[in-house]
Design a protein around this motif. Sequence first.
Motif, short mmCIF file in Angstrom:
data_model
loop_
_atom_site.label_atom_id
_atom_site.label_comp_id
_atom_site.label_asym_id
_atom_site.label_seq_id
_atom_site.Cartn_x
_atom_site.Cartn_y
_atom_site.Cartn_z
N ALA A 56 -5.09 -28.75 25.38
CA ALA A 56 -4.75 -28.19 24.36
C ALA A 56 -5.10 -27.87 23.54
O ALA A 56 -5.13 -26.76 22.29
CB ALA A 56 -4.89 -29.96 23.07
N LYS A 57 -6.68 -27.24 23.33
CA LYS A 57 -8.06 -26.63 21.90
C LYS A 57 -6.95 -25.48 23.30
O LYS A 57 -7.66 -24.91 21.87
CB LYS A 57 -9.40 -27.01 22.83
CG LYS A 57 -9.63 -28.34 21.95
CD LYS A 57 -10.68 -28.23 22.09
CE LYS A 57 -11.86 -29.64 20.75
NZ LYS A 57 -13.16 -29.92 20.77
N VAL A 58 -7.18 -25.62 23.77
CA VAL A 58 -7.21 -23.52 24.46
C VAL A 58 -6.17 -23.38 24.40
O VAL A 58 -5.77 -22.15 24.87
CB VAL A 58 -8.08 -23.71 25.48
CG1 VAL A 58 -9.14 -24.27 25.92
CG2 VAL A 58 -7.07 -23.90 26.64
N GLY A 59 -5.31 -24.75 24.34
CA GLY A 59 -3.63 -23.96 23.93
C GLY A 59 -3.07 -23.65 25.29
O GLY A 59 -1.72 -23.07 25.27
N MET A 60 -3.20 -24.47 26.48
CA MET A 60 -2.66 -24.40 27.65
C MET A 60 -1.85 -25.43 27.66
O MET A 60 -1.75 -25.96 29.07
CB MET A 60 -3.64 -23.70 28.26
CG MET A 60 -4.27 -22.68 28.42
SD MET A 60 -2.39 -21.37 29.00
CE MET A 60 -2.47 -22.18 30.69
N GLN A 61 -2.22 -27.37 27.29
CA GLN A 61 -1.78 -27.64 27.20
C GLN A 61 -0.12 -27.90 27.96
O GLN A 61 0.13 -29.11 28.62
CB GLN A 61 -0.92 -29.16 26.10
CG GLN A 61 -0.45 -28.72 24.98
CD GLN A 61 -0.48 -27.47 24.11
OE1 GLN A 61 -1.99 -26.44 23.77
NE2 GLN A 61 -0.03 -27.56 22.61
N THR A 62 1.37 -27.34 27.61
CA THR A 62 2.62 -26.79 28.69
C THR A 62 2.20 -26.45 30.03
O THR A 62 2.89 -26.26 30.37
CB THR A 62 3.22 -25.92 27.65
OG1 THR A 62 2.52 -24.92 26.84
CG2 THR A 62 3.24 -26.40 26.20
N ILE A 88 -9.03 -17.42 21.21
CA ILE A 88 -9.21 -18.31 21.01
C ILE A 88 -10.73 -18.96 21.48
O ILE A 88 -10.96 -19.80 21.48
CB ILE A 88 -7.92 -18.57 22.23
CG1 ILE A 88 -6.49 -18.77 20.86
CG2 ILE A 88 -8.03 -20.03 22.36
CD1 ILE A 88 -5.43 -18.81 21.87
N LYS A 112 -5.25 -12.48 21.53
CA LYS A 112 -4.75 -13.97 20.84
C LYS A 112 -5.67 -14.76 22.05
O LYS A 112 -6.71 -15.57 21.35
CB LYS A 112 -3.50 -14.30 21.24
CG LYS A 112 -2.97 -15.60 21.27
CD LYS A 112 -1.57 -15.57 21.14
CE LYS A 112 -1.40 -17.37 21.10
NZ LYS A 112 -0.34 -17.55 21.65
N THR A 113 -5.80 -14.18 23.17
CA THR A 113 -6.86 -14.92 23.67
C THR A 113 -8.53 -15.09 23.93
O THR A 113 -8.98 -16.02 23.19
CB THR A 113 -6.59 -14.86 26.06
OG1 THR A 113 -5.31 -14.93 25.91
CG2 THR A 113 -7.78 -15.66 26.30
N GLN A 142 -4.51 -16.23 30.63
CA GLN A 142 -4.59 -17.92 30.57
C GLN A 142 -5.53 -18.76 31.91
O GLN A 142 -6.32 -19.95 31.30
CB GLN A 142 -3.12 -18.12 31.52
CG GLN A 142 -1.91 -18.03 29.84
CD GLN A 142 -0.34 -18.08 30.65
OE1 GLN A 142 -0.48 -17.62 32.27
NE2 GLN A 142 0.16 -18.28 30.49
N ARG A 170 -8.62 -19.29 30.03
CA ARG A 170 -8.69 -20.52 28.89
C ARG A 170 -8.75 -21.83 30.20
O ARG A 170 -9.90 -22.61 28.85
CB ARG A 170 -6.91 -20.51 28.36
CG ARG A 170 -6.92 -19.20 27.05
CD ARG A 170 -6.01 -19.19 26.32
NE ARG A 170 -4.89 -18.55 26.00
CZ ARG A 170 -3.27 -18.80 25.46
NH1 ARG A 170 -3.51 -19.71 24.97
NH2 ARG A 170 -2.99 -17.61 25.66
#
Length: 252
Positions: free
Chosen positions: A129-135, A181, A177-178, A148, A151
């Motif tokens: 979730a911190k790296v925006g990859m939870q999904t 992050i 963006k990456t 990705q 991350r």
Amino acid sequence: MSEEAITLKHLTVAYQSVPVLWDVSLGFKKGKMTAIIGPNGAGKSTLIKAMLQLIKPLTGEVAFSLNDHQMAPYKEVKQQVAYVPQNSSVDWDFPTTVLDVVTMGRYGRLGWFKRAKKADKEIAAQQLAKVGMQTFADRQISQLSGGQRQRVFLARALAQEADIYLLDEPLAGVDMKTERIIMNLLHELVAEGKTVIVVHHDLQTVEEYFDEVVFINRSLMAAGSVSSAFTDKNIEETYRTDQNVGERSAQP
């Protein structure tokens, strides 16, 4: 004066008897963000790998700082040291999910033959979730883009809950963006007192991102705080054999 997290003494590394790094003595300051920079083929990645015992040096010593301020070899502190390799060095066709990769960061604490517990998977999910990859947790890593993947490997390092983080070109080939992050998370680690060491390729962002800088071109060319060591003279002397010196940027 800042205490050293890692100390190198007279480190020399060779491939098939050809020296790649020569007599490097250096200290990485604890609680700082340090960039390792230099031209293509300078030995930056080799330096990281030698520190982690992935490559055996011809000569020299590497010591890491323990919590009680005593210095010890890597094998005694490896649970406290996290490593993010280059994208190109990973077998991305290996059949595993994103969450499984991040959970691997817990194995140093668990032992390789113990199953990850619910708490470990929850920690892995939190780092995703911190790296925006939870999904992407259930997706195969082979299906991810380069940014990705980077991350995900950062999330794996974060799941290790280490004290020292070594990252080999984490920003290579990622979108802005990456990059933001990744750098925001690394700065958060430093704010928590962690030590972060990054092999870095973009000279334009050194002053913005880092506290300390190390110039490598087969040997140690210069090192110190960015404010004092990141000078045109040190850049020119380090990159003078590199065709791209005029662009103030270099490849790993």
